[in-house]
Structure formats: structure tokens, C-alpha cells
Design a protein around this motif. Sequence first.
Motif, short mmCIF file in Angstrom:
data_model
loop_
_atom_site.label_atom_id
_atom_site.label_comp_id
_atom_site.label_asym_id
_atom_site.label_seq_id
_atom_site.Cartn_x
_atom_site.Cartn_y
_atom_site.Cartn_z
N ALA A 111 2.12 18.67 1.21
CA ALA A 111 3.21 17.76 1.54
C ALA A 111 3.69 17.97 2.98
O ALA A 111 3.96 17.00 3.71
N LEU A 112 3.77 19.23 3.42
CA LEU A 112 4.20 19.52 4.79
C LEU A 112 3.21 18.99 5.82
O LEU A 112 3.59 18.70 6.96
N GLU A 113 1.95 18.86 5.41
CA GLU A 113 0.93 18.31 6.31
C GLU A 113 1.01 16.79 6.41
O GLU A 113 0.27 16.18 7.19
N GLY A 114 1.89 16.17 5.60
CA GLY A 114 2.08 14.73 5.69
C GLY A 114 1.30 13.93 4.67
O GLY A 114 1.17 12.70 4.80
N ALA A 115 0.77 14.59 3.62
CA ALA A 115 0.04 13.86 2.59
C ALA A 115 1.01 13.01 1.77
O ALA A 115 2.18 13.36 1.59
N ARG A 116 0.52 11.90 1.26
CA ARG A 116 1.33 11.04 0.40
C ARG A 116 1.31 11.57 -1.03
O ARG A 116 0.39 12.27 -1.44
N SER A 117 2.33 11.20 -1.79
CA SER A 117 2.54 11.80 -3.10
C SER A 117 1.37 11.56 -4.05
O SER A 117 1.01 12.44 -4.82
N VAL A 118 0.77 10.37 -4.00
CA VAL A 118 -0.37 10.09 -4.90
C VAL A 118 -1.55 10.98 -4.55
O VAL A 118 -2.25 11.49 -5.44
N MET A 164 0.84 -1.21 0.00
CA MET A 164 0.00 0.00 0.00
C MET A 164 0.87 1.25 0.00
O MET A 164 0.56 2.24 -0.66
N GLU A 165 1.98 1.21 0.74
CA GLU A 165 2.88 2.35 0.76
C GLU A 165 3.45 2.65 -0.62
O GLU A 165 3.61 3.81 -1.01
N ARG A 166 3.76 1.59 -1.36
CA ARG A 166 4.29 1.79 -2.72
C ARG A 166 3.23 2.40 -3.62
O ARG A 166 3.53 3.25 -4.46
N LEU A 167 1.98 1.97 -3.45
CA LEU A 167 0.90 2.50 -4.28
C LEU A 167 0.64 3.97 -3.99
O LEU A 167 0.39 4.77 -4.91
N LEU A 168 0.66 4.35 -2.72
CA LEU A 168 0.34 5.72 -2.34
C LEU A 168 1.53 6.65 -2.40
O LEU A 168 1.38 7.87 -2.38
N GLY A 169 2.74 6.09 -2.48
CA GLY A 169 3.93 6.92 -2.58
C GLY A 169 4.40 7.41 -1.24
O GLY A 169 3.73 7.24 -0.21
N PRO A 170 5.57 8.05 -1.22
CA PRO A 170 6.15 8.51 0.04
C PRO A 170 5.36 9.67 0.65
O PRO A 170 4.63 10.38 -0.03
N VAL A 171 5.57 9.85 1.95
CA VAL A 171 4.91 10.94 2.68
C VAL A 171 5.67 12.24 2.43
O VAL A 171 6.91 12.27 2.44
#
Length: 329
Positions: A169-176, A5-12
Motif C-alpha cells: 500500500a505504501l508503494e502506491g498499489a490499489r486496493s484490488v 476504472m478507479e472504482r473497479l481497482l479501488g483507492p490507492v
Amino acid sequence: MNSKMERLLGPVGVIPDGQINAPIGDELVMRTGIPHRGGKLAIHAFESGYPVMVSANAFFNHRTGRFDVPQHSPLQDVDVALDSAGFVAMMNFKSKGRQAGVGGIYPWSYADYLELAAVLRPTWYSAMDLCCEPEATNGGIHTDWRIRATATMLEALLQIIEKWQADYALEGARSVMIANDLKPPVPICQGWELDDYLKSLDLTMEVWDRHTWLAPPSLMGLGSVCRRDLHHPKYGLFAILDGLEGRLPRGTKLHLFGVKGAALERVKMYSHIVASCDSMAWDYGARQEAFRHGISNNMAHRAEKMDTWMNTAIERMKPKSGDQFRLAF
């Protein structure tokens, strides 16, 4: 969260590179224009499975000066594209004097429009632009200014999106999530004659390429094409398409705003550079027919005319024996 799931959603907290502005298929798409933000015509388009084009103006409340997006609308369940209402900005807003929004021409701000796109979540949305029909440019005197202003509007939109994505991104959203929630717009190539469009294309790509997080635009709009002679050697639609062929970025296709139905049998020959078209000609035809025959232009009549126009358009766009499709090189 598991590793898959982490790979699908991308890095934080990372703004992704290569962001795409619109999904593009292989088949030429016709979108039916819808003049409302919901209601029976939108339901009919949903039930008929038509891709839709809707104007930002349909959501704008002129009394409050804000966009209103209904909580429930059939447009949320269809393949809908959002038009920035550039032609309306020229024709309707101009007659009411200086507006409160962008350039004194639009009644809304850049941020207002981007928030509308984020809430509506269309398949794609057009950048704000200034149309270049002769009645908008004082016979061509202001064409260059309007082309440059269109590129400036694109720059402003991209700067805001980039800032919002950085905050997200600063709020911690994932890249996707960042890429899906704050998509880049479809830039608009504006003009009247071919040289105008070539200048607009160059300015558009100069702006686009400054934003390195973007992939080349998969879709670019071709503005101001509906109110013109299709075959004129200087400003006809096919002269413009011929001139842009080979100049577009690799992989970029065009959306043609307001194309006449009579053009579709030839437009399909440009399927290597044209992805889609839209039209509200059916609604104008419905009003004219109702007036001629003294009948009510009710929703049932308008829906019938939508069907007739769309079915004819789709038939015109189908490949037929003897078609000579142009090849991409």
C-alpha cells in the motif's frame, strides 16, 4: 485513469477490508491430486478440465533449498489449489532429521511459502499445519501441541501477509491489486477426534478474528481425514462432520483433504458445509495395478486411472433420487 476504472481497482494505498480467502461455488468440487509441478499428468488434467490439487513439495528443490516455479506449466491454466504439504512434512522430512524451516519440521520458511503462493497464483492455498494422524502424535500424546502449533502457524502467516500488504500500500498499489496479489490462506482445522477439531476450530477463529481486514473464512480445510475409518463413532469422518455442523462460522465451508472415494455418496449430503474434496488415490491404485499385472506404470496408464477415478467420483457426487441432503439452519 477514468472514474469507472478507479472504482473497479479501488483507492490507492489502502488495505481493503473483508478480504476473501477462497472463491466458493454452489456445487461440490472434486480435485485430482497431481504429484508434479508440470508434465504429462498436469497436461492431461488441463485437457480433461479437472480441478487440481498440488503439493508445495512438488515445487521444492531439496538441493538448493528453494522453491522452483516453472516459467510455463499447464498448472497455470487450470483451477489449482496449493497444499502446504503438512503430511509430507511429518512423514518425509521428519525421517531426515531437523529441517531448516518452520519449527524444524518444514524445510522452508513462512515467507518462502507465501512467495510460492504469490508466484503460482492458485485459486486458493492452504495455511501451513501439522497433521494429527496417530503415527504423528505418538498415539495422541502430541495432538494438543500440534493443534496449537497449527494455530500459531496461521498467526505467523497472517502477520506476514498483513505487513506485506501494508508495504504494498505504501508503494502506491490499489486496493484490488493488494487483495489479489497477497491473498489470505485457507486455515486448517486439525485433530483426530471430534473434541480435537472443536478445539482447533476455536483456536483458528481466535487467530482469524484478530485480523480485522479479513472476512470470515469462506473455506477452511479439514486435515488428517484420509487415513481413518469413515464410520467410527469417535474419529470417523462423519462423526467429525456431524460435530462441526452448526459450529462453523456462518458461510464457511470445508475442504476435505484426501477423502476416500467410498465416502463421496454420503459426503455430498453435507454440501451445505462441504465445498470440495481432493484425492490422489488414483495414483496409488495405478501403481498397485501395474505391479499386480506386471505392466509399466507409465504416464498413459496413470492418466487412464486418473480418468476412471475422477469419473467415478463425479458420478458418486451427483444428486440422485432418494438422496437425503442435510439442511443448514
